[in-house]
Design an enzyme around this catalytic site. Structure first.
Site, PDB file in Angstrom:
ATOM      1  N   THR A 122       0.694  -1.420  -0.029  1.00 31.19           N
ATOM      2  CA  THR A 122       0.018   0.076   0.415  1.00 31.19           C
ATOM      3  C   THR A 122       1.212   0.893  -0.084  1.00 31.19           C
ATOM      4  O   THR A 122       1.644   1.391   0.475  1.00 31.19           O
ATOM      5  CB  THR A 122      -1.133   0.146   0.838  1.00 31.19           C
ATOM      6  OG1 THR A 122      -1.675  -1.126   1.410  1.00 31.19           O
ATOM      7  CG2 THR A 122      -2.227   1.309   0.788  1.00 31.19           C
ATOM      8  N   CYS A 261      -3.207  -2.582   9.204  1.00 32.15           N
ATOM      9  CA  CYS A 261      -3.761  -1.289   7.311  1.00 32.15           C
ATOM     10  C   CYS A 261      -4.813  -0.455   8.090  1.00 32.15           C
ATOM     11  O   CYS A 261      -4.016   0.657   7.639  1.00 32.15           O
ATOM     12  CB  CYS A 261      -4.282  -2.510   7.125  1.00 32.15           C
ATOM     13  SG  CYS A 261      -3.211  -4.282   5.791  1.00 32.15           S
TER      14      CYS A 261
HETATM   15  C1  UDX Z   1      -7.439  -5.367   6.441  1.00 34.65           C
HETATM   16  C2  UDX Z   1      -9.328  -5.452   5.148  1.00 34.65           C
HETATM   17  O1  UDX Z   1     -10.084  -5.431   5.583  1.00 34.65           O
HETATM   18  C3  UDX Z   1      -7.742  -5.744   3.815  1.00 34.65           C
HETATM   19  O2  UDX Z   1      -8.566  -5.862   2.915  1.00 34.65           O
HETATM   20  C4  UDX Z   1      -6.405  -4.837   3.856  1.00 34.65           C
HETATM   21  O3  UDX Z   1      -6.011  -5.174   2.803  1.00 34.65           O
HETATM   22  C5  UDX Z   1      -5.420  -4.959   5.066  1.00 34.65           C
HETATM   23  O4  UDX Z   1      -6.503  -4.649   6.644  1.00 34.65           O
HETATM   24  P1  UDX Z   1      -6.744  -6.638   8.719  1.00 34.65           P
HETATM   25  O5  UDX Z   1      -6.221  -5.318   9.082  1.00 34.65           O
HETATM   26  O6  UDX Z   1      -6.181  -8.165   8.305  1.00 34.65           O
HETATM   27  O7  UDX Z   1      -7.463  -6.645   7.207  1.00 34.65           O
HETATM   28  O8  UDX Z   1      -8.230  -6.933   9.122  1.00 34.65           O
HETATM   29  P2  UDX Z   1      -9.781  -7.409   9.121  1.00 34.65           P
HETATM   30  O9  UDX Z   1     -10.186  -8.012   9.702  1.00 34.65           O
HETATM   31  O10 UDX Z   1     -10.091  -5.614   8.239  1.00 34.65           O
HETATM   32  O11 UDX Z   1     -10.211  -6.138  10.565  1.00 34.65           O
HETATM   33  C6  UDX Z   1      -9.304  -4.700  10.570  1.00 34.65           C
HETATM   34  C7  UDX Z   1      -9.702  -4.669  12.743  1.00 34.65           C
HETATM   35  O12 UDX Z   1     -11.511  -4.090  12.957  1.00 34.65           O
HETATM   36  C8  UDX Z   1      -9.709  -5.103  13.606  1.00 34.65           C
HETATM   37  O13 UDX Z   1      -8.928  -4.568  14.722  1.00 34.65           O
HETATM   38  C9  UDX Z   1     -10.455  -5.718  14.200  1.00 34.65           C
HETATM   39  O14 UDX Z   1     -11.340  -6.232  15.326  1.00 34.65           O
HETATM   40  C10 UDX Z   1     -11.763  -4.600  13.654  1.00 34.65           C
HETATM   41  N1  UDX Z   1     -12.982  -4.560  13.187  1.00 34.65           N
HETATM   42  C11 UDX Z   1     -13.397  -5.478  11.785  1.00 34.65           C
HETATM   43  C12 UDX Z   1     -13.852  -4.244  14.207  1.00 34.65           C
HETATM   44  O15 UDX Z   1     -13.812  -3.882  15.292  1.00 34.65           O
HETATM   45  N2  UDX Z   1     -15.173  -4.723  13.702  1.00 34.65           N
HETATM   46  C13 UDX Z   1     -15.725  -4.983  12.733  1.00 34.65           C
HETATM   47  O16 UDX Z   1     -17.002  -5.321  12.057  1.00 34.65           O
HETATM   48  C14 UDX Z   1     -14.884  -5.924  11.585  1.00 34.65           C
END
Ligand code: UDX
Length: 435
Positions: A122, A261
């Site tokens: 990114t 991310c």
């Molecule tokens: C994210 C993006 O989803 C992905 O497309 C990108 O390329 C990289 O960043 P990731 O960081 O692995 O992926 O996790 P993700 O499952 O998206 O969750 C991110 C954060 O949001 C976590 O801390 C999670 O606990 C939080 N989250 C997620 C929430 O608090 N509520 C939700 O409903 C979903």
């Protein structure tokens, strides 16, 4: 069989290399970190990701995947060079591009045949053009090349299936023929492919992550309002999610977002906007709302216990989300530090992240399982929604605790059942059950 090289075997690079190999390509994955490459050759993964070890092992055995520290080995007979190196946050939230610069320069110095350079990391909007300038500058003699942006959208914990079943593939380039060739590599994934220009592709990645982060900050704000008004945010989210314009994903209220991310991408996008004289009010507020969650949790447990001085608080989960050992920007770090600063003794259990947490949180004691964790605790806080915690023997946990107080930061338990079991229980945004 296409020959591909992937530069950088971190999270994105290793998954990309292993999955392209699994699709039948010959892939050479390169990293300048010798220890990491040595380990990979022995089958030792640098990260925990479900399914990754098997897929790496299968493709190494099938001679489709190999590892090297040598750019000249990696670029030999290669048509596609993916760059997947780290772009950490700099001091002002800007992306630190030093690793991308070194990768582009070394590719330029080493390449001996035409090459399509594809950026997966990114990177700030405009990086593709900047990379093309670097390659031109450092090529000893001009060899044709094209730069394509192909941002990754992998989630930790489900990275393999996200790669194999993507919602879409985004490709950006001014060289349409090169973008088409990269599209061919992705055809067997049977997902929509959007071909656009470089800057638009780079922007799609930031805008997507910023939107998802906004959705989470939004539902967390709604959670606070639910709690004040006596509504239940879990059911509000279900009700909202049936509207196709909203969708059910990313509406779990809790501790907000962490990881490698969202924090970095939202900050970097705001930084790019500000650098261009804009005032990204929404993005800045999304970040403020997110980090506020961590302070609020410490305040809430303090209220539940009537003070934290001398109290023992157990943390169920440390990783920023389940199915990963990643502690980057994990809410547990700020929350544990807040608890310690308020005088509490903090203990924790996480199925896989304790080792990574150790150097970040040296003052906390880690335990072998949730039951040992509960022993003598004045309160437990659920910080990561591991499946393992959803099915624990809560009666045994209650018996082990000094006082049966649970603050469920991820809403994994049912408030009515928890009360019936004799817990003093609080979830996030579950106002109805507080009455
Ligand atoms: C994210 C993006 O989803 C992905 O497309 C990108 O390329 C990289 O960043 P990731 O960081 O692995 O992926 O996790 P993700 O499952 O998206 O969750 C991110 C954060 O949001 C976590 O801390 C999670 O606990 C939080 N989250 C997620 C929430 O608090 N509520 C939700 O409903 C979903």
């Amino acid at each position: 069989m296409k020959q591909i090289c992937v530069v950088g075997v971190g999270y994105v690079g290793l998954v990309t290399a292993a999955c392209f190999a699994d699709l039948g390509n010959r892939v050479m994955a390169l990293d300048v970190n010798e220890k990491r490459i040595e380990n990979l050759k022995k089958g030792i993964m640098p990260i925990y990701e479900p399914g990754l070890e098997e897929i790496v092992e299968r493709n190494v055995r099938g001679h489709r995947l190999s590892f090297t520290t040598s750019y000249s080995d990696a670029l030999k007979e290669t048509e596609f060079a993916f760059i997947a190196v780290a772009t950490p946050s700099g001091v002002n939230g800007e992306a630190d591009m030093q690793y991308v610069a070194v990768a582009a320069q070394t590719i330029a110095e080493t390449m001996t045949a035409p090459l399509i350079i594809i950026n997966k990391s990114t990177v700030p909007v405009g990086t593709g053009d900047w990379m093309a300038d670097i390659v031109k500058k450092y090529q000893p003699e001009p060899i044709p090349f094209a730069v394509v942006s192909c941002p990754e959208f992998l989630r930790e914990g489900t990275a393999i299936s996200d790669f194999m079943q993507p919602y879409r593939t985004i490709l950006g380039s001014f060289n349409h023929e090169a973008a088409e060739k990269v599209a061919q590599l992705h055809l067997s994934l049977r997902a929509p492919i959007v071909i656009t220009d470089l800057r638009t592709a780079e922007m799609i990645k930031y805008a997507s992550n910023a939107f998802l982060a906004t959705k989470i900050s939004f539902i967390n704000e709604i959670a606070d309002i639910c709690e004040a008004l006596g509504a239940d945010v879990k059911e509000v989210a279900i009700g909202m999610g049936y509207d196709k314009r909203i969708g059910p994903a990313m509406l779990d209220a809790g501790l907000g977002w962490g990881g490698s991310c969202f924090p970095k991408d939202v900050k970097a996008l705001a930084y790019m906007a500000e650098e261009n004289g804009l005032d990204p009010k929404i993005l800045n507020t999304v970040t403020i709302t997110n980090y506020e969650r961590r302070r609020v949790i410490v305040k809430q447990i303090e209220e539940m216990l009537g003070g934290l001085q001398g109290r023992t608080v157990g943390l169920l989960g440390l990783a920023f989300k389940p199915n990963t050992d990643d502690m980057r920007e994990a809410p547990s770090i700020d929350i544990a530090q807040g608890l310690i600063a308020a005088g509490a003794k903090v203990r924790a259990y996480d199925p896989v992240a304790m080792e990574n947490a150790h150097h970040l949180l040296p003052a906390i004691e880690t335990t072998a399982d949730p039951y040992t964790l509960a022993r003598g605790c004045d309160a437990l806080i659920v910080l990561t929604e591991w499946n393992e915690f959803k099915n624990i023997d809560l009666e045994q946990v209650r018996e082990a605790m000094k006082t049966p107080v649970i603050l469920d930061g991820r809403n994994i338990y049912d408030p009515v059942e928890m009360r019936a079991l004799g817990f003093t229980y609080r979830g996030v945004g579950r106002g109805f059950y507080r009455k």
